[in-house]
Design a protein around this motif. Structure first.
Motif: not given
Length: 352
Positions: A68-73, A79-84, A125-132, A164-169
């Protein structure tokens, strides 16, 4: 990626269509006696094997990373979710489907999504998905599985992948609570002023004449009696002292988020005024209070991240005020943040 979890499965509809085409080609060879149709037959026989070997090659060396682009928001941010996907094989994948599960471990809710993307050969290959993230809490984004098809679409490879990854809102700041910080500090001072020296949250830095807007409680009555004008006490926070904030969360998500937003705003405002804070929240699993001491805004963010790791249902207890007396017998007072009568109540309480 665990290479032992992949499974190859035939796609019946595609296989039937392929067999029909092969049968038609054999029929044309029998009646037309043409080398062209023999060449087509050879291609139809070899192509599935080449296509399957390419799929097997890719599945044996493909690497998947999730980030993920940021660990917390802040709640409401995108926040963009990145798949590589790194594919060292000289064979592309035209159709790949990745299943995700996004869950909020704090409020214990989750949902599933599926994304499709091609995989380039011998490259990344990259895929960036914006998650709100509209809610507060700890969001765990996990890959549940991947499905890849060979070039002809006759076979698919199913993988049980665990990335997996974690993001704190984090809560939004409540400007109203930040504006009332001085009032809370003053309330703490009044509560502790008659206590032992060294336990108060603020001290008198100066005595000056009354200015319209000053609080009545800050008037120095003894000195005023000797002067011809009203005199007031000017207070500043004592460096090294600590304001204790006790969070009484609610089982209702909306109410709980309001309490957290108020606590975050108050804590950030106090830290900005060089007043260290200690956030306290009940932990039913450990039967104790979790303490998070903060002297900077970054430490406040880290404190809320740790607070979100335990579900809100394990943060609730109606006897919390009684536990405070037992667990902290030497604590004179604390700032209680809870929801009553349809709104968030913030008040200084004596721990008696």
């Amino acid at each position: 990626m665990n290479k032992d979890t992949h499974k190859f499965v035939l796609r019946p509809v595609r296989v039937i269509v392929y067999l029909i085409l092969l049968a038609l080609d054999i029929f044309m060879i029998y009646f037309m006696r043409n080398y062209f149709w023999q060449l087509i037959a050879a291609i139809l026989v070899l192509a599935p094997w080449i296509s399957f070997l390419g799929l097997w090659w890719v599945s044996s060396c493909l690497e998947i990373e999730l980030g993920a682009g940021n660990r917390y928001c802040d709640a409401g941010d995108v926040v963009p979710l990145e798949i590589r996907m790194k594919n060292p094989a000289y064979c592309p994948i035209l159709d790949s489907r990745i299943r995700f599960r996004i869950g909020n471990s704090f409020f214990e809710n989750e949902s599933d999504i599926t994304l499709s993307m091609p995989i380039r050969m011998h490259g990344v290959s990259f895929l960036r998905v914006p998650l709100e993230f509209r809610d507060q809490g700890r969001f765990v984004i996990a890959i549940q599985g991947c499905v890849f098809q060979d070039l002809l679409g006759l076979v698919e490879c199913r993988w049980k992948v665990r990335q997996e990854c974690e993001i704190f809102s984090l809560p939004d700041r409540n400007p109203e609570e930040e504006d009332l910080t001085e009032q809370y500090l003053s309330g703490a001072a009044e509560t502790e002023e008659s206590k032992e020296k060294g336990n108060d949250f603020s001290e008198v830095s100066d005595i000056r004449e009354y200015i319209p807007g000053d609080r009545i409680r800050d008037i120095h009555w003894k000195l005023t009696a000797k002067q011809d004008a009203l005199m007031v006490k000017e207070r500043v926070a004592v460096a090294g002292s600590e304001m204790v904030l006790v969070l009484s969360l609610s089982s209702e998500k909306y109410e709980c988020e309001q309490i957290l937003s108020s606590a975050y705003g108050i804590a950030a405002s106090m830290v900005a005024k060089r007043m260290p804070v200690c956030l306290i929240c009940w932990n039913r699993v450990g039967y104790c209070f979790d303490e998070y001491r903060c002297g900077s805004e970054d430490e406040i963010r880290q404190a809320f991240c740790e607070l979100f790791r335990i579900p809100v249902r394990d943060r609730l207890d109606e006897h919390q005020s009684i536990y405070m007396k037992n667990f902290y017998p030497h604590l004179k007072s604390y700032l209680s943040i809870q929801r009553e009568d349809g709104k968030v109540q913030v008040e200084m309480r004596e721990n008696v």
